[in-house]
Design an enzyme around this catalytic site. Structure first.
Site, PDB file in Angstrom:
ATOM      1  N   ASP A  46       5.494  -9.316   6.397  1.00  0.00           N
ATOM      2  CA  ASP A  46       6.790  -9.151   7.067  1.00  0.00           C
ATOM      3  C   ASP A  46       6.566  -8.852   8.545  1.00  0.00           C
ATOM      4  O   ASP A  46       6.126  -7.761   8.907  1.00  0.00           O
ATOM      5  CB  ASP A  46       7.572  -8.000   6.421  1.00  0.00           C
ATOM      6  CG  ASP A  46       8.930  -7.797   7.079  1.00  0.00           C
ATOM      7  OD1 ASP A  46       9.889  -8.434   6.613  1.00  0.00           O
ATOM      8  OD2 ASP A  46       9.024  -7.039   8.065  1.00  0.00           O
ATOM      9  N   TYR A  51       8.044  -7.579  17.046  1.00  0.00           N
ATOM     10  CA  TYR A  51       6.759  -6.899  16.840  1.00  0.00           C
ATOM     11  C   TYR A  51       5.665  -7.469  17.748  1.00  0.00           C
ATOM     12  O   TYR A  51       4.596  -6.884  17.874  1.00  0.00           O
ATOM     13  CB  TYR A  51       6.304  -6.972  15.371  1.00  0.00           C
ATOM     14  CG  TYR A  51       7.309  -6.465  14.365  1.00  0.00           C
ATOM     15  CD1 TYR A  51       8.434  -5.743  14.755  1.00  0.00           C
ATOM     16  CD2 TYR A  51       7.155  -6.729  12.999  1.00  0.00           C
ATOM     17  CE1 TYR A  51       9.368  -5.309  13.825  1.00  0.00           C
ATOM     18  CE2 TYR A  51       8.079  -6.282  12.071  1.00  0.00           C
ATOM     19  CZ  TYR A  51       9.188  -5.580  12.485  1.00  0.00           C
ATOM     20  OH  TYR A  51      10.108  -5.154  11.563  1.00  0.00           O
ATOM     21  N   LYS A  76      11.918 -12.559  12.048  1.00  0.00           N
ATOM     22  CA  LYS A  76      13.316 -12.160  12.304  1.00  0.00           C
ATOM     23  C   LYS A  76      13.708 -12.493  13.732  1.00  0.00           C
ATOM     24  O   LYS A  76      12.866 -12.438  14.635  1.00  0.00           O
ATOM     25  CB  LYS A  76      13.484 -10.639  12.091  1.00  0.00           C
ATOM     26  CG  LYS A  76      12.798 -10.106  10.846  1.00  0.00           C
ATOM     27  CD  LYS A  76      12.992  -8.613  10.644  1.00  0.00           C
ATOM     28  CE  LYS A  76      12.126  -8.103   9.504  1.00  0.00           C
ATOM     29  NZ  LYS A  76      10.786  -7.637   9.896  1.00  0.00           N
ATOM     30  N   HIS A 109      17.758  -9.708  12.519  1.00  0.00           N
ATOM     31  CA  HIS A 109      17.097  -8.388  12.506  1.00  0.00           C
ATOM     32  C   HIS A 109      18.118  -7.245  12.423  1.00  0.00           C
ATOM     33  O   HIS A 109      17.927  -6.285  11.670  1.00  0.00           O
ATOM     34  CB  HIS A 109      16.215  -8.256  13.757  1.00  0.00           C
ATOM     35  CG  HIS A 109      15.053  -7.337  13.592  1.00  0.00           C
ATOM     36  ND1 HIS A 109      13.839  -7.560  14.179  1.00  0.00           N
ATOM     37  CD2 HIS A 109      14.913  -6.181  12.906  1.00  0.00           C
ATOM     38  CE1 HIS A 109      12.999  -6.590  13.855  1.00  0.00           C
ATOM     39  NE2 HIS A 109      13.636  -5.733  13.092  1.00  0.00           N
ATOM     40  N   ILE A 229       7.808  -3.252   1.600  1.00  0.00           N
ATOM     41  CA  ILE A 229       6.822  -3.750   2.587  1.00  0.00           C
ATOM     42  C   ILE A 229       6.187  -2.596   3.360  1.00  0.00           C
ATOM     43  O   ILE A 229       6.365  -2.474   4.567  1.00  0.00           O
ATOM     44  CB  ILE A 229       7.506  -4.745   3.550  1.00  0.00           C
ATOM     45  CG1 ILE A 229       8.869  -4.189   4.038  1.00  0.00           C
ATOM     46  CG2 ILE A 229       7.699  -6.099   2.880  1.00  0.00           C
ATOM     47  CD1 ILE A 229       9.486  -4.964   5.194  1.00  0.00           C
TER      48      ILE A 229
HETATM   49  N1  LIG Z   1      14.192  -4.656   9.655  1.00  0.00           N
HETATM   50  C1  LIG Z   1      13.981  -3.604  10.382  1.00  0.00           C
HETATM   51  O1  LIG Z   1      14.811  -3.214  11.220  1.00  0.00           O
HETATM   52  C2  LIG Z   1      12.724  -2.844  10.215  1.00  0.00           C
HETATM   53  C3  LIG Z   1      12.574  -1.583  10.817  1.00  0.00           C
HETATM   54  C4  LIG Z   1      11.378  -0.891  10.616  1.00  0.00           C
HETATM   55  C5  LIG Z   1      10.391  -1.449   9.835  1.00  0.00           C
HETATM   56  N2  LIG Z   1      10.556  -2.695   9.274  1.00  0.00           N
HETATM   57  C6  LIG Z   1       9.510  -3.316   8.427  1.00  0.00           C
HETATM   58  O2  LIG Z   1       9.123  -2.390   7.418  1.00  0.00           O
HETATM   59  C7  LIG Z   1       7.716  -2.175   7.503  1.00  0.00           C
HETATM   60  C8  LIG Z   1       7.356  -0.782   7.033  1.00  0.00           C
HETATM   61  O3  LIG Z   1       8.051   0.202   7.762  1.00  0.00           O
HETATM   62  P1  LIG Z   1       7.346   1.197   8.822  1.00  0.00           P
HETATM   63  O4  LIG Z   1       6.171   0.505   9.382  1.00  0.00           O
HETATM   64  O5  LIG Z   1       8.389   1.645   9.755  1.00  0.00           O
HETATM   65  O6  LIG Z   1       6.958   2.471   7.992  1.00  0.00           O
HETATM   66  P2  LIG Z   1       6.283   2.860   6.573  1.00  0.00           P
HETATM   67  O7  LIG Z   1       5.692   1.673   5.925  1.00  0.00           O
HETATM   68  O8  LIG Z   1       7.279   3.671   5.841  1.00  0.00           O
HETATM   69  O9  LIG Z   1       5.133   3.858   7.049  1.00  0.00           O
HETATM   70  C9  LIG Z   1       4.061   3.425   7.836  1.00  0.00           C
HETATM   71  C10 LIG Z   1       3.254   4.664   8.225  1.00  0.00           C
HETATM   72  O10 LIG Z   1       2.694   5.265   7.053  1.00  0.00           O
HETATM   73  C11 LIG Z   1       1.273   5.299   7.173  1.00  0.00           C
HETATM   74  N3  LIG Z   1       0.737   4.985   5.834  1.00  0.00           N
HETATM   75  C12 LIG Z   1       0.850   3.815   5.161  1.00  0.00           C
HETATM   76  N4  LIG Z   1       0.265   3.891   3.966  1.00  0.00           N
HETATM   77  C13 LIG Z   1      -0.254   5.126   3.860  1.00  0.00           C
HETATM   78  C14 LIG Z   1      -0.997   5.796   2.870  1.00  0.00           C
HETATM   79  N5  LIG Z   1      -1.321   5.191   1.722  1.00  0.00           N
HETATM   80  N6  LIG Z   1      -1.369   7.083   3.104  1.00  0.00           N
HETATM   81  C15 LIG Z   1      -1.044   7.710   4.259  1.00  0.00           C
HETATM   82  N7  LIG Z   1      -0.332   7.126   5.242  1.00  0.00           N
HETATM   83  C16 LIG Z   1       0.050   5.830   5.048  1.00  0.00           C
HETATM   84  C17 LIG Z   1       0.904   4.260   8.209  1.00  0.00           C
HETATM   85  O11 LIG Z   1      -0.282   4.633   8.886  1.00  0.00           O
HETATM   86  P3  LIG Z   1      -1.468   3.622   9.350  1.00  0.00           P
HETATM   87  O12 LIG Z   1      -0.843   2.307   9.731  1.00  0.00           O
HETATM   88  O13 LIG Z   1      -2.055   4.349  10.531  1.00  0.00           O
HETATM   89  O14 LIG Z   1      -2.426   3.502   8.223  1.00  0.00           O
HETATM   90  C18 LIG Z   1       2.111   4.329   9.147  1.00  0.00           C
HETATM   91  O15 LIG Z   1       1.984   5.408  10.053  1.00  0.00           O
HETATM   92  C19 LIG Z   1       7.425  -2.438   8.983  1.00  0.00           C
HETATM   93  O16 LIG Z   1       6.049  -2.583   9.246  1.00  0.00           O
HETATM   94  C20 LIG Z   1       8.249  -3.665   9.210  1.00  0.00           C
HETATM   95  O17 LIG Z   1       7.609  -4.812   8.673  1.00  0.00           O
HETATM   96  C21 LIG Z   1      11.712  -3.380   9.447  1.00  0.00           C
END
Ligand SMILES: NC(=O)c1ccc[n+]([C@@H]2O[C@H](COP(=O)([O-])OP(=O)(O)OC[C@H]3O[C@@H](n4cnc5c(N)ncnc54)[C@H](OP(=O)(O)O)[C@@H]3O)[C@@H](O)[C@H]2O)c1
Length: 274
Positions: A46, A51, A76, A109, A229
């Protein structure tokens, strides 16, 4: 190798339920991150124009040597490219950076309601789908009132609504609305950007299953029926987050996680972001 189960979209295509999010993954290292994920069994990435890593993501996919139809790619259109013509241009740019001739899923988005252009943007997505360059089309960050309007005024319904969703923001009403309209709910920030890590309730549940808090939360999303994701750039975590298909949460676990819901967002309310 274990692969994620897939969920059926209303347009007949399928999406791997567990994918890798790459928000804040630098373009220069995105290929390595994607490669680690594909080697671990992920088949769904994703990304988004915002990004700024579509090139790296595309390189990672190419480098894997996997047939194109085995990797599900989402991108997106960003808020500054709303409108019919502008969205088509933005899509061409994304496709070029990815080095692909189609994406599996193209999302609006954010609705950016003050611009009041998401219906025109959606028309562009409908055309991209008809052209076969976006196999499936959907939205992100749409409240039910945005969806009401889109459904009332469009020929095609979105197959997915990607929204902020995690134990502190469980989105029960939105999930119900999506399900009633044949729309899959996809969870962004599924780990609440790391807040899940170190939570006592999740640690306790994890200890019973021999799993981490992150794995418990990802499993919870899967059992709710969400597409999920989680993002990580850390190889050991990328693999950990995929190791969730050999256990199941029981009713007591689900109730304990259900009790964490507090309606707290980590990101903006979609009505307020333009
Ligand atoms: N549509 C939208 O508006 C929107 C908005 C936000 C996000 N997104 C999508 O959703 C995806 C996920 O959301 P997000 O990136 O905001 O947050 P998330 O997946 O909830 O959290 C990511 C954070 O958690 C850490 N992490 C991941 N797995 C872990 C584990 N097993 N143990 C400890 N820490 C862990 C990562 O650290 P490290 O990377 O340092 O390992 C990072 O700091 C995004 O990457 C994007 O593709 C979409």
């Amino acid at each position: 190798m274990t692969l994620s189960p897939s969920l059926r979209l209303t347009d007949g295509h399928s999406i791997p339920q567990l994918g890798l999010g790459v928000y804040k993954v630098p373009d220069a290292t995105a290929a390595d991150t994607v490669q680690v994920a594909l080697e671990a069994g992920y088949r769904h990435i994703d990304t988004a124009a915002l990004y700024d890593n579509e090139s790296g993501v595309g390189q990672g996919i190419a480098r894997s040597g996997l047939p194109r139809d085995e990797v599900f790619v989402t991108t997106k259109v960003w808020n500054d490219r709303h409108g019919f013509d502008e969205t088509r241009r933005a899509f061409d740019e994304s496709l070029g950076k990815l080095g692909l001739d189609y994406v599996d899923l193209y999302l609006i988005h954010w609705p950016a309601p003050r611009q009041d252009r998401y219906l025109a943007t959606w028309r562009a997505l409908e055309v991209l789908r008809a052209e076969g360059r976006a196999r499936s089309i959907g939205v992100s960050n749409f409240h039910t009132h945005h969806l009401d309007r889109l459904l009332a005024e469009s020929a095609l319904a979105p197959v997915i609504n990607q929204v902020e969703l995690h134990p502190w923001l469980q989105q029960a009403a939105l999930r119900e609305y999506d399900a009633a309209h044949g729309i899959l709910t996809e969870a962004w920030s599924p780990l609440a950007r790391g807040r899940a890590i170190g939570n006592a309730t999740l640690d306790r549940i994890g200890a019973r299953h021999g799993k981490s808090a992150a794995q418990v939360v990802i499993r919870w999303h899967l059992q709710l029926g969400n597409v999920v994701i989680p993002k990580s750039v850390t190889p050991v975590r990328i693999r950990e987050n995929f190791d969730v298909f050999d256990f199941a949460l029981d009713e007591a676990d689900l109730a304990a996680i259900g009790a964490l819901d507090s309606g707290e967002r980590t990101g903006k309310d979609p009505d307020d972001l333009d």
